[in-house]
Scaffold this motif. Structure first.
Motif, PDB file in Angstrom:
ATOM      1  N   ILE A   1       6.302   3.245   9.840  1.00  0.00           N
ATOM      2  CA  ILE A   1       6.125   3.183   9.253  1.00  0.00           C
ATOM      3  C   ILE A   1       6.561   3.618   7.352  1.00  0.00           C
ATOM      4  O   ILE A   1       6.321   3.027   6.755  1.00  0.00           O
ATOM      5  N   GLY A   2       7.711   4.666   7.477  1.00  0.00           N
ATOM      6  CA  GLY A   2       7.687   5.098   6.312  1.00  0.00           C
ATOM      7  C   GLY A   2       7.319   5.525   5.113  1.00  0.00           C
ATOM      8  O   GLY A   2       7.363   4.615   3.869  1.00  0.00           O
ATOM      9  N   PRO A   3       6.629   6.477   5.313  1.00  0.00           N
ATOM     10  CA  PRO A   3       5.537   6.829   4.774  1.00  0.00           C
ATOM     11  C   PRO A   3       5.968   7.724   3.205  1.00  0.00           C
ATOM     12  O   PRO A   3       6.817   7.524   2.853  1.00  0.00           O
ATOM     13  N   ASP A   4       5.182   7.389   1.886  1.00  0.00           N
ATOM     14  CA  ASP A   4       5.656   7.195   0.764  1.00  0.00           C
ATOM     15  C   ASP A   4       5.377   9.155   0.707  1.00  0.00           C
ATOM     16  O   ASP A   4       5.806   9.513  -0.091  1.00  0.00           O
ATOM     17  N   GLU A   5       3.926   9.655   1.148  1.00  0.00           N
ATOM     18  CA  GLU A   5       3.973  11.125   1.670  1.00  0.00           C
ATOM     19  C   GLU A   5       3.766  11.385   2.408  1.00  0.00           C
ATOM     20  O   GLU A   5       3.034  10.470   3.533  1.00  0.00           O
ATOM     21  N   VAL A   6       4.101  12.381   3.483  1.00  0.00           N
ATOM     22  CA  VAL A   6       4.038  13.060   4.557  1.00  0.00           C
ATOM     23  C   VAL A   6       3.319  14.699   4.337  1.00  0.00           C
ATOM     24  O   VAL A   6       3.870  15.667   3.461  1.00  0.00           O
TER      25      VAL A   6
ATOM     26  N   PRO B   1       0.758  -1.427   0.055  1.00  0.00           N
ATOM     27  CA  PRO B   1      -0.013   0.252  -0.099  1.00  0.00           C
ATOM     28  C   PRO B   1       0.920   1.210  -0.175  1.00  0.00           C
ATOM     29  O   PRO B   1       1.880   0.881   0.289  1.00  0.00           O
ATOM     30  N   THR B   2      -0.275   2.618  -0.911  1.00  0.00           N
ATOM     31  CA  THR B   2       0.717   3.729  -0.190  1.00  0.00           C
ATOM     32  C   THR B   2       0.717   4.762   1.030  1.00  0.00           C
ATOM     33  O   THR B   2      -0.458   4.363   1.340  1.00  0.00           O
ATOM     34  N   ILE B   3       1.890   5.209   1.574  1.00  0.00           N
ATOM     35  CA  ILE B   3       1.139   5.420   3.193  1.00  0.00           C
ATOM     36  C   ILE B   3       1.373   6.399   2.700  1.00  0.00           C
ATOM     37  O   ILE B   3       1.984   7.492   2.234  1.00  0.00           O
ATOM     38  N   ILE B   4       0.079   7.555   4.041  1.00  0.00           N
ATOM     39  CA  ILE B   4       0.445   8.707   3.357  1.00  0.00           C
ATOM     40  C   ILE B   4       0.355   9.380   4.948  1.00  0.00           C
ATOM     41  O   ILE B   4      -0.975   9.236   5.828  1.00  0.00           O
ATOM     42  N   MET B   5       0.941  10.103   5.562  1.00  0.00           N
ATOM     43  CA  MET B   5       0.484   9.938   6.899  1.00  0.00           C
ATOM     44  C   MET B   5       0.590  12.287   6.844  1.00  0.00           C
ATOM     45  O   MET B   5       1.110  12.514   6.248  1.00  0.00           O
TER      46      MET B   5
ATOM     47  N   MET C   1       5.857  16.618  20.709  1.00  0.00           N
ATOM     48  CA  MET C   1       4.819  16.584  19.542  1.00  0.00           C
ATOM     49  C   MET C   1       5.691  16.123  18.375  1.00  0.00           C
ATOM     50  O   MET C   1       5.753  14.904  17.490  1.00  0.00           O
ATOM     51  N   MET C   2       6.519  16.644  18.034  1.00  0.00           N
ATOM     52  CA  MET C   2       7.627  16.018  17.407  1.00  0.00           C
ATOM     53  C   MET C   2       8.282  15.125  17.509  1.00  0.00           C
ATOM     54  O   MET C   2       8.522  14.525  16.710  1.00  0.00           O
ATOM     55  N   LYS C   3       8.505  15.194  18.449  1.00  0.00           N
ATOM     56  CA  LYS C   3       9.446  13.407  18.764  1.00  0.00           C
ATOM     57  C   LYS C   3       8.118  12.734  18.260  1.00  0.00           C
ATOM     58  O   LYS C   3       8.827  11.321  17.521  1.00  0.00           O
ATOM     59  N   GLN C   4       6.805  12.223  19.220  1.00  0.00           N
ATOM     60  CA  GLN C   4       5.621  11.654  18.673  1.00  0.00           C
ATOM     61  C   GLN C   4       5.853  11.144  17.105  1.00  0.00           C
ATOM     62  O   GLN C   4       5.921   9.803  16.178  1.00  0.00           O
ATOM     63  N   ALA C   5       5.536  12.389  15.895  1.00  0.00           N
ATOM     64  CA  ALA C   5       5.246  12.394  14.533  1.00  0.00           C
ATOM     65  C   ALA C   5       6.631  11.488  13.868  1.00  0.00           C
ATOM     66  O   ALA C   5       6.405  10.976  13.142  1.00  0.00           O
ATOM     67  N   SER C   6       7.923  11.895  14.216  1.00  0.00           N
ATOM     68  CA  SER C   6       9.269  11.412  14.248  1.00  0.00           C
ATOM     69  C   SER C   6       8.937  10.017  14.427  1.00  0.00           C
ATOM     70  O   SER C   6       9.805   9.459  13.056  1.00  0.00           O
ATOM     71  N   ASP C   7       8.818   9.714  15.424  1.00  0.00           N
ATOM     72  CA  ASP C   7       8.725   7.884  15.577  1.00  0.00           C
ATOM     73  C   ASP C   7       7.946   7.264  14.730  1.00  0.00           C
ATOM     74  O   ASP C   7       8.507   6.737  14.049  1.00  0.00           O
ATOM     75  N   ILE C   8       6.567   8.304  14.220  1.00  0.00           N
ATOM     76  CA  ILE C   8       5.671   7.234  13.723  1.00  0.00           C
ATOM     77  C   ILE C   8       6.347   7.393  12.474  1.00  0.00           C
ATOM     78  O   ILE C   8       6.270   6.016  11.231  1.00  0.00           O
ATOM     79  N   ARG C   9       6.777   8.535  11.816  1.00  0.00           N
ATOM     80  CA  ARG C   9       7.154   8.325  10.542  1.00  0.00           C
ATOM     81  C   ARG C   9       8.258   7.438  10.733  1.00  0.00           C
ATOM     82  O   ARG C   9       8.182   6.631   9.079  1.00  0.00           O
ATOM     83  N   ALA C  10       9.414   7.507  10.977  1.00  0.00           N
ATOM     84  CA  ALA C  10      10.192   6.620  11.765  1.00  0.00           C
ATOM     85  C   ALA C  10       9.283   4.435  11.099  1.00  0.00           C
ATOM     86  O   ALA C  10      10.642   4.016  10.392  1.00  0.00           O
TER      87      ALA C  10
ATOM     88  N   VAL D   1      -3.884   1.932  -0.195  1.00  0.00           N
ATOM     89  CA  VAL D   1      -3.744   3.327   0.843  1.00  0.00           C
ATOM     90  C   VAL D   1      -3.456   3.873   2.274  1.00  0.00           C
ATOM     91  O   VAL D   1      -5.185   3.025   1.948  1.00  0.00           O
ATOM     92  N   VAL D   2      -3.115   3.656   2.876  1.00  0.00           N
ATOM     93  CA  VAL D   2      -2.947   3.346   4.397  1.00  0.00           C
ATOM     94  C   VAL D   2      -3.507   5.647   4.289  1.00  0.00           C
ATOM     95  O   VAL D   2      -2.358   6.467   4.198  1.00  0.00           O
ATOM     96  N   ILE D   3      -4.038   6.137   5.136  1.00  0.00           N
ATOM     97  CA  ILE D   3      -4.154   7.522   5.727  1.00  0.00           C
ATOM     98  C   ILE D   3      -3.925   7.577   7.117  1.00  0.00           C
ATOM     99  O   ILE D   3      -5.016   7.196   7.709  1.00  0.00           O
ATOM    100  N   VAL D   4      -2.142   7.801   7.401  1.00  0.00           N
ATOM    101  CA  VAL D   4      -2.804   7.755   9.129  1.00  0.00           C
ATOM    102  C   VAL D   4      -2.793   9.230  10.074  1.00  0.00           C
ATOM    103  O   VAL D   4      -2.617  10.160   9.345  1.00  0.00           O
ATOM    104  N   ASP D   5      -3.536   9.245  10.609  1.00  0.00           N
ATOM    105  CA  ASP D   5      -4.192  10.365  11.585  1.00  0.00           C
ATOM    106  C   ASP D   5      -3.212  10.382  12.553  1.00  0.00           C
ATOM    107  O   ASP D   5      -3.356   9.099  13.114  1.00  0.00           O
ATOM    108  N   THR D   6      -2.492  11.622  12.849  1.00  0.00           N
ATOM    109  CA  THR D   6      -1.616  11.773  13.803  1.00  0.00           C
ATOM    110  C   THR D   6      -2.128  12.396  14.762  1.00  0.00           C
ATOM    111  O   THR D   6      -3.014  13.754  14.522  1.00  0.00           O
ATOM    112  N   ALA D   7      -1.504  12.868  16.179  1.00  0.00           N
ATOM    113  CA  ALA D   7      -1.906  13.936  16.896  1.00  0.00           C
ATOM    114  C   ALA D   7      -1.043  15.391  16.898  1.00  0.00           C
ATOM    115  O   ALA D   7      -0.330  15.388  16.288  1.00  0.00           O
ATOM    116  N   GLY D   8      -2.161  16.120  16.913  1.00  0.00           N
ATOM    117  CA  GLY D   8      -1.433  17.953  17.727  1.00  0.00           C
ATOM    118  C   GLY D   8      -1.717  17.876  18.429  1.00  0.00           C
ATOM    119  O   GLY D   8      -1.910  17.962  19.199  1.00  0.00           O
ATOM    120  N   ARG D   9      -1.331  19.443  18.518  1.00  0.00           N
ATOM    121  CA  ARG D   9      -1.307  19.634  19.711  1.00  0.00           C
ATOM    122  C   ARG D   9      -1.688  21.218  19.872  1.00  0.00           C
ATOM    123  O   ARG D   9      -1.149  22.204  17.814  1.00  0.00           O
TER     124      ARG D   9
END
Length: 526
Positions: free
Chosen positions: A216-221, A102-106, A205-214, A190-198
């Motif tokens: 799942i390796g998204p194709d698009e952020v 699947p294409t991963i979109i974060m 917030m930045m660390k959590q988003a960075s960890d999620i990116r690392a 296609v996978v669309i990942v909804d992440t937390a905001g502040r």
């Protein structure tokens, strides 16, 4: 578009003053550039972007392409349009799909930017294009975020992966990772990942988003940003670019009435393209971002291409062909009229569509006063009719119209107006279907246009005397009616000089008499 409404008005006023000048001097260009700078700053566009933009416009406006142009004012508008396209990103950037699904979109962004709703909009848009997306609820901190995503997914008609209840419970990184595995197992492409905001940018917030990116390796952020937050848009975009990085930007709440110009700065400052725009609360109020079309809207030059695309998506080609046949055979009914209006409503907001027309800025007051519920009222009136009444509107006498008005919660006057509009529409479309030019109410027939099937046929001239003497005209008409030739009339075979109107010579038809020939020879000196 409401967010850029004030900017559009200011720029339109600037160019209006420019068009009154046949030739532009350096002072005229400087004055125009100064007004553009004020308009952009007033719209919250970042100062660095404004300086670069106005510098390029001034340099080009003082160059040969304007001074040698036949219409300098139009040339300046063209330059502003081209430079505006550049700061909006230049060319449209499409989603890049993975070679192996699947294409991963974060999705990333501040809380309140509209990420969760946008996830549903993006999923529905992808589903229309033949994809099978799944939404992953990785926002486990905001109260009821998981529930909201499930509701949005249900409305969009797409699957939702939500193993954790949220509200502070669960590991978002693990949920994101498991969501990708779920998509692989269930064959979602296609996978669309909804992440937390502040409410603001912070280290957690930045660390959590960075960890999620690392993980799942998204194709698009996609960085989701509220077009109404003003100058904070630039600082927030820079912070996300440094902390997480992103491949594209999505603008939300473009239907708001804030100045919103800071959103114009994001693409220029971050170097990342704006890929999508959210233009309303409905899940269908979502569209790919075209820099050239947005620039045209801001300059009140219209956006006909988007309007055509929306029409093609809403109207059924086979249904349109059937309607054309009904128009030409005079079998168009109120049921068909209702179906056409419902298709029009499926295109979305009528106001929004009309705002895409060139020069719509001049109709701003009329657009504001337009009542979108008029179509709903019309539907109610038609649906209050019986099947026979819809098929044969001639059945609608006074008592029937009163009954329909009561059933639809309207007045008899409104029913009468609807029937009149239907008859006018049917008549006009029948004329068009037969190759004629419609007689538009209030305008009269088009000059030189044949109507219906009489195109190219000359109407026979009315026979009769054209004499200005009433007594002689009556006598000549009486003679024509009895089949006699009126006295003094020119024979049908006579010449243009009036010869051949007397009694014909024996054996000849249509020629001059002997007396006429003698008179002619005498005049010629023979």
């Amino acid at each position: 578009m409401a967010t850029f409404g004030n900017l559009s008005d200011r720029l339109a006023e600037t160019f209006k003053n420019l068009r009154t000048k046949g030739k532009l001097s350096a002072a005229d260009v400087d004055g125009t550039v100064r007004e553009i700078r004020r308009a952009l700053l007033d719209a919250d566009v970042a100062l660095d972007v404004v300086k670069e933009f106005t510098g390029k416009v001034r340099e080009r406006a003082l160059g040969d392409e304007v001074s040698k142009a036949l219409n300098p004012a139009q040339q300046v508008v063209r330059i502003v349009n081209e430079e505006l396209v550049e700061i909006l990103g230049g060319q449209q950037r499409r989603l890049e799909f993975a070679k192996k699904p699947p294409t991963i979109i974060m999705l990333a962004g501040l809380q309140g930017a509209g990420k969760t709703t946008l996830a549903g909009k993006l999923a529905k848009w992808l589903a229309k294009d033949g994809h099978t997306p799944v939404l992953v609820a990785a926002d486990l901190q905001r109260p009821n975020a998981v529930t909201q995503l499930q509701v949005v997914g249900q409305q969009a008609g797409v699957a939702v992966f939500a193993p954790e209840p949220g509200n502070g419970v669960g590991n978002p990184v693990q949920v994101a990772r498991d969501g990708v595995k779920f998509a692989q197992q269930k064959m979602h492409d296609v996978v669309i990942v909804d992440t937390a905001g502040r409410l603001g940018v912070d280290a957690d917030m930045m660390k959590q988003a960075s960890d999620i990116r690392a993980a799942i390796g998204p194709d698009e952020v996609l960085f989701v940003i509220d077009a109404m937050i003003g100058q904070d848009a630039v600082a927030t975009a820079k912070a996300f670019q440094d902390g997480v990085d992103f491949t594209g930007v999505v603008l939300t709440k473009l239907d708001g009435d804030a100045r919103g110009g800071a959103a114009l700065s994001v693409a220029s400052i971050t170097g990342r393209p704006i890929m999508f725009a959210s233009t309303g609360e409905s899940l269908d109020d979502f569209e790919p971002f075209h820099p050239d079309r947005m620039a045209s809207r801001i300059l009140d030059l219209g956006d006909i291409l988007t309007l055509i695309e929306q029409a093609q998506g809403a109207f059924d080609e086979d249904e349109a062909r059937k309607m054309a046949e009904k128009f030409s055979t005079d079998t168009f009914t109120l049921d068909d009229f209702l179906g056409q209006m419902q298709q029009l409503r499926n295109m979305g907001s009528i106001k929004k569509m009309m705002s895409m027309l060139p020069g719509a800025g001049a109709m701003k007051q009329q657009l504001e006063n337009f009542d979108e519920r008029e179509i709903v009222r019309t539907e109610a009136i038609i649906q209050s009719m019986t099947k026979a009444e819809r098929t044969t509107p001639k059945l609608l006498n006074g008592s029937r119209r009163l009954r329909i008005a009561r059933g639809a919660g309207s007045t008899v006057t409104e029913v009468n107006q609807l029937v009149q509009r239907f008859e006018q529409a049917a008549k006009m479309m029948k004329t068009v279907a037969k190759g004629g030019m419609p007689n538009i109410p209030g305008m009269g027939p088009m000059a030189g246009a044949g109507l219906g099937g009489n195109r190219g046929k000359q109407q026979p001239k009315k026979k009769g005397s054209k004499s200005g003497n009433p007594a002689r005209r009556a006598a000549e008409n009486a003679a024509l009616a009895s089949g006699e030739k009126p006295a003094g009339a020119i024979a049908a075979g006579g010449t243009g000089f009036g010869l051949g109107g007397g009694k014909p010579v024996a054996g000849k038809t249509g020629g001059p008499t002997e007396d006429e020939m003698a008179a002619l020879q005498k005049m010629l000196g023979r």
